[in-house]
Scaffold this active site. Structure first.
Site, short mmCIF file in Angstrom:
data_model
loop_
_atom_site.label_atom_id
_atom_site.label_comp_id
_atom_site.label_asym_id
_atom_site.label_seq_id
_atom_site.Cartn_x
_atom_site.Cartn_y
_atom_site.Cartn_z
N ASP A 17 -105.35 65.67 145.49
CA ASP A 17 -104.48 66.84 145.38
C ASP A 17 -103.81 67.14 146.72
O ASP A 17 -104.35 66.82 147.78
CB ASP A 17 -105.33 68.05 144.92
CG ASP A 17 -104.47 69.17 144.39
OD1 ASP A 17 -103.26 68.96 144.16
OD2 ASP A 17 -105.01 70.27 144.19
N HIS B 27 -95.87 62.15 147.62
CA HIS B 27 -96.53 61.15 146.76
C HIS B 27 -96.49 59.76 147.41
O HIS B 27 -97.45 59.01 147.36
CB HIS B 27 -95.88 61.11 145.37
CG HIS B 27 -96.03 62.39 144.59
ND1 HIS B 27 -97.23 63.06 144.52
CD2 HIS B 27 -95.14 63.12 143.88
CE1 HIS B 27 -97.06 64.15 143.78
NE2 HIS B 27 -95.81 64.22 143.38
N LEU C 216 -115.35 45.75 144.00
CA LEU C 216 -115.07 47.14 143.59
C LEU C 216 -114.30 47.18 142.27
O LEU C 216 -113.37 46.40 142.05
CB LEU C 216 -114.22 47.81 144.68
CG LEU C 216 -113.66 49.19 144.35
CD1 LEU C 216 -114.76 50.25 144.37
CD2 LEU C 216 -112.54 49.59 145.32
C1 FPP Z 1 -101.44 65.71 143.37
O1 FPP Z 1 -100.65 66.31 144.34
C2 FPP Z 1 -101.10 64.32 143.20
C3 FPP Z 1 -100.62 63.77 142.03
C4 FPP Z 1 -100.40 64.54 140.80
C5 FPP Z 1 -100.27 62.35 141.94
C6 FPP Z 1 -101.16 61.42 142.69
C7 FPP Z 1 -100.40 60.18 142.89
C8 FPP Z 1 -100.40 59.42 143.99
C9 FPP Z 1 -101.25 59.67 145.17
C10 FPP Z 1 -99.48 58.28 144.10
C11 FPP Z 1 -99.64 57.18 143.11
C12 FPP Z 1 -101.01 56.71 142.88
C13 FPP Z 1 -101.43 55.44 142.78
C14 FPP Z 1 -102.80 55.18 142.30
C15 FPP Z 1 -100.60 54.28 143.12
P1 FPP Z 1 -99.75 67.52 143.89
O2 FPP Z 1 -98.39 66.99 143.60
O3 FPP Z 1 -100.38 68.24 142.77
O4 FPP Z 1 -99.75 68.39 145.19
P2 FPP Z 1 -99.62 69.98 145.26
O5 FPP Z 1 -100.82 70.55 144.56
O6 FPP Z 1 -99.62 70.26 146.73
O7 FPP Z 1 -98.34 70.35 144.60
#
Ligand code: FPP
Length: 253
Positions: free
Chosen positions: A18, A35, A129
């Site tokens: 997150d 991201h 893994l």
């Molecule tokens: C949460 O941050 C993150 C996500 C919803 C997406 C996670 C995706 C990645 C890290 C990239 C792709 C992953 C892989 C496995 C290649 P948020 O957007 O909810 O952050 P916020 O709460 O600050 O808005």
């Protein structure tokens, strides 16, 4: 690294990644930039996990609820997933990492489904893994699916109601092939489980950190594992019972 006890590593770690959006906002960048930076943390945490001998790592990459985000962000995330998997699949193989996906794969864009399927097949025989990506996943969705299957088996007389127990439910979840996580990490300060592995986390140790996901790297990960190793896992028993058991095990060795 020195602070980790290799004899007491969790077998399975699950992570709610997150804070990409907030990390980007703090730098006056748009959410998608966050991201992209988050992928660098994914890479590092996967590699550290493989290196220190974690057997299963589940990453919550896209929840069922994430479909409600602005279309541009959803499209960017899907694109990022496809590109990352395409770019990383050779390194996954080199590092003996097996890729698995849990979630409603059929709801992903076809391009994403194809890329994932190819990477899953390519890495299927790797023995290091196991990296499990939760994509279009939610625990409530998974439980509904499991209950439908179990109810159908009961209705067609293939299953006796008395045979429904903890193990049978586990066997109907998308994580049936994996042990339950012992440690669940959530970054970025929220203290919620957000529809993630609700059944499987029943006895997991929960670790929350205010660090945003793009800043969560090797050092922060090892710190979370160290914190886990200092906890007493009682599974409903008393501390005295756990200590007596440990003494008995030590004496019989
Ligand atoms: C949460 O941050 C993150 C996500 C919803 C997406 C996670 C995706 C990645 C890290 C990239 C792709 C992953 C892989 C496995 C290649 P948020 O957007 O909810 O952050 P916020 O709460 O600050 O808005």
């Amino acid at each position: 690294m020195e602070s980790i006890d290799y004899a007491k590593l969790p077998q399975h770690i699950a992570i709610i990644m997150d804070g990409n959006g907030r990390w980007a906002k703090e730098r006056n960048k748009d959410r998608v930039y966050g991201h992209h930076e988050g992928v660098l943390s994914v890479r590092e945490i996967v590699n550290v996990s493989a290196e220190i001998g974690i057997q299963y790592l589940t990453l919550y990459a896209f929840s069922t609820e994430n479909w409600n985000r602005p279309k541009e962000e959803v499209d960017a995330l899907m694109e990022l997933l496809v590109n990352t998997i395409r770019k990383e699949v050779n390194d996954l193989n080199k590092n003996n990492i097996r890729l698995c996906v849990i979630g409603d794969m059929g709801s992903l864009p076809m391009k994403c489904q194809i890329e994932m399927k190819e990477a899953i097949d390519l890495t299927a025989t790797n023995t290091g893994l196991t990296l499990i990506l939760a994509l279009s996943y939610s625990a409530k969705w998974e439980l509904v699916e499991a209950i439908k299957k179990i109810a159908t088996a009961v209705k067609s007389d293939q299953l006796n109601v008395e045979a429904i127990n903890d193990a049978l439910i586990s066997a109907h979840l998308s994580t049936a092939a994996f042990p339950d996580p012992e440690l669940m990490i959530r970054t970025s300060g929220e203290h919620r489980i957000s529809n993630f592995l609700l059944f499987q986390l029943a006895y997991a140790e929960l670790y929350f950190t205010s660090t945003h996901w793009p800043d969560f790297r090797r050092e922060q990960f090892l710190q979370a594992i160290g914190d886990y190793q200092n906890r007493e896992r009682r599974f409903g028993k008393t501390s005295e019972q756990i200590q007596t058991n440990l003494t008995n095990v030590d004496e019989s060795n």
